[in-house]
Design a protein around this motif. Sequence first.
Motif, PDB file in Angstrom:
ATOM      1  N   GLU A  29       0.867  -1.243   0.090  1.00  0.00           N
ATOM      2  CA  GLU A  29      -0.079  -0.116   0.094  1.00  0.00           C
ATOM      3  C   GLU A  29       0.822   1.318   0.193  1.00  0.00           C
ATOM      4  O   GLU A  29       0.333   2.390   0.090  1.00  0.00           O
ATOM      5  CB  GLU A  29      -0.976   0.109   1.179  1.00  0.00           C
ATOM      6  CG  GLU A  29      -2.043  -1.084   1.306  1.00  0.00           C
ATOM      7  CD  GLU A  29      -2.707  -1.311   2.412  1.00  0.00           C
ATOM      8  OE1 GLU A  29      -2.498  -0.250   3.338  1.00  0.00           O
ATOM      9  OE2 GLU A  29      -3.657  -1.964   2.682  1.00  0.00           O
ATOM     10  N   ASN A  31       2.158   3.217  -2.315  1.00  0.00           N
ATOM     11  CA  ASN A  31       2.030   4.196  -3.281  1.00  0.00           C
ATOM     12  C   ASN A  31       0.638   5.081  -2.917  1.00  0.00           C
ATOM     13  O   ASN A  31       0.538   6.214  -3.214  1.00  0.00           O
ATOM     14  CB  ASN A  31       1.613   3.565  -4.606  1.00  0.00           C
ATOM     15  CG  ASN A  31       3.035   3.075  -5.198  1.00  0.00           C
ATOM     16  OD1 ASN A  31       4.030   3.576  -5.003  1.00  0.00           O
ATOM     17  ND2 ASN A  31       2.956   2.066  -6.122  1.00  0.00           N
ATOM     18  N   ASP A  32      -0.224   4.410  -1.904  1.00  0.00           N
ATOM     19  CA  ASP A  32      -1.236   5.065  -1.544  1.00  0.00           C
ATOM     20  C   ASP A  32      -1.085   5.869  -0.282  1.00  0.00           C
ATOM     21  O   ASP A  32      -2.040   6.675   0.223  1.00  0.00           O
ATOM     22  CB  ASP A  32      -2.544   4.060  -1.216  1.00  0.00           C
ATOM     23  CG  ASP A  32      -3.078   3.115  -2.200  1.00  0.00           C
ATOM     24  OD1 ASP A  32      -2.857   3.793  -3.435  1.00  0.00           O
ATOM     25  OD2 ASP A  32      -3.330   2.095  -1.940  1.00  0.00           O
ATOM     26  N   HIS A  33       0.277   5.935   0.236  1.00  0.00           N
ATOM     27  CA  HIS A  33       0.437   6.583   1.468  1.00  0.00           C
ATOM     28  C   HIS A  33       1.793   7.369   1.345  1.00  0.00           C
ATOM     29  O   HIS A  33       2.470   7.687   2.291  1.00  0.00           O
ATOM     30  CB  HIS A  33       0.837   5.628   2.555  1.00  0.00           C
ATOM     31  CG  HIS A  33      -0.394   4.966   3.059  1.00  0.00           C
ATOM     32  ND1 HIS A  33      -1.449   5.505   3.782  1.00  0.00           N
ATOM     33  CD2 HIS A  33      -0.799   3.618   2.544  1.00  0.00           C
ATOM     34  CE1 HIS A  33      -2.635   4.640   3.922  1.00  0.00           C
ATOM     35  NE2 HIS A  33      -2.252   3.746   3.153  1.00  0.00           N
ATOM     36  N   GLN A  37      -0.572  12.130  -1.012  1.00  0.00           N
ATOM     37  CA  GLN A  37      -1.992  12.054  -0.704  1.00  0.00           C
ATOM     38  C   GLN A  37      -2.087  12.431   1.014  1.00  0.00           C
ATOM     39  O   GLN A  37      -3.073  12.477   1.246  1.00  0.00           O
ATOM     40  CB  GLN A  37      -1.976  10.477  -0.440  1.00  0.00           C
ATOM     41  CG  GLN A  37      -2.108   9.638  -1.857  1.00  0.00           C
ATOM     42  CD  GLN A  37      -0.773   9.651  -2.474  1.00  0.00           C
ATOM     43  OE1 GLN A  37       0.150   9.619  -1.901  1.00  0.00           O
ATOM     44  NE2 GLN A  37      -0.937   9.263  -3.831  1.00  0.00           N
ATOM     45  N   SER A  45      -4.371  11.066   8.414  1.00  0.00           N
ATOM     46  CA  SER A  45      -3.881  10.678   7.045  1.00  0.00           C
ATOM     47  C   SER A  45      -2.538  10.181   7.098  1.00  0.00           C
ATOM     48  O   SER A  45      -1.657  10.914   7.880  1.00  0.00           O
ATOM     49  CB  SER A  45      -3.957  12.147   6.305  1.00  0.00           C
ATOM     50  OG  SER A  45      -3.395  11.859   4.789  1.00  0.00           O
TER      51      SER A  45
END
Length: 116
Positions: A29, A31-33, A37, A45
């Motif tokens: 994960e 790339n989502d963090h 972002q 977040s």
Amino acid sequence: MATQHTYRVIVRGKWDALTAESRAKLLAEVNDHGLSQLRFTPEGSLAYDAALQSFTYRYVIVSDASDGEEMAAALAEDRAETALKAAGLGYRELRSSATDMDTMKINRKGRQPQGS
């Protein structure tokens, strides 16, 4: 009713004793963090990179102004701990910094003084 202020809180910490499963999940994960972002939100977040050394949470905390930045920081750290424990992720060395958005002064660059 007490006056409420909005705080932006950054909670920083280091990953600790991550299991192979936890490491694999975080890396899947990553790339989502990333930093792009990262936002200040009430839920928090989370940002980290593939090195899995450290992480950052950003929170918006609304609390009584009389409690100050220290209470906002403590509330954000508690939320981060709760989220990390719920995800089964090991961590250490949490520290935070809070900014009271209701008292923050904004310097506007490029503004011409009156009479110029």
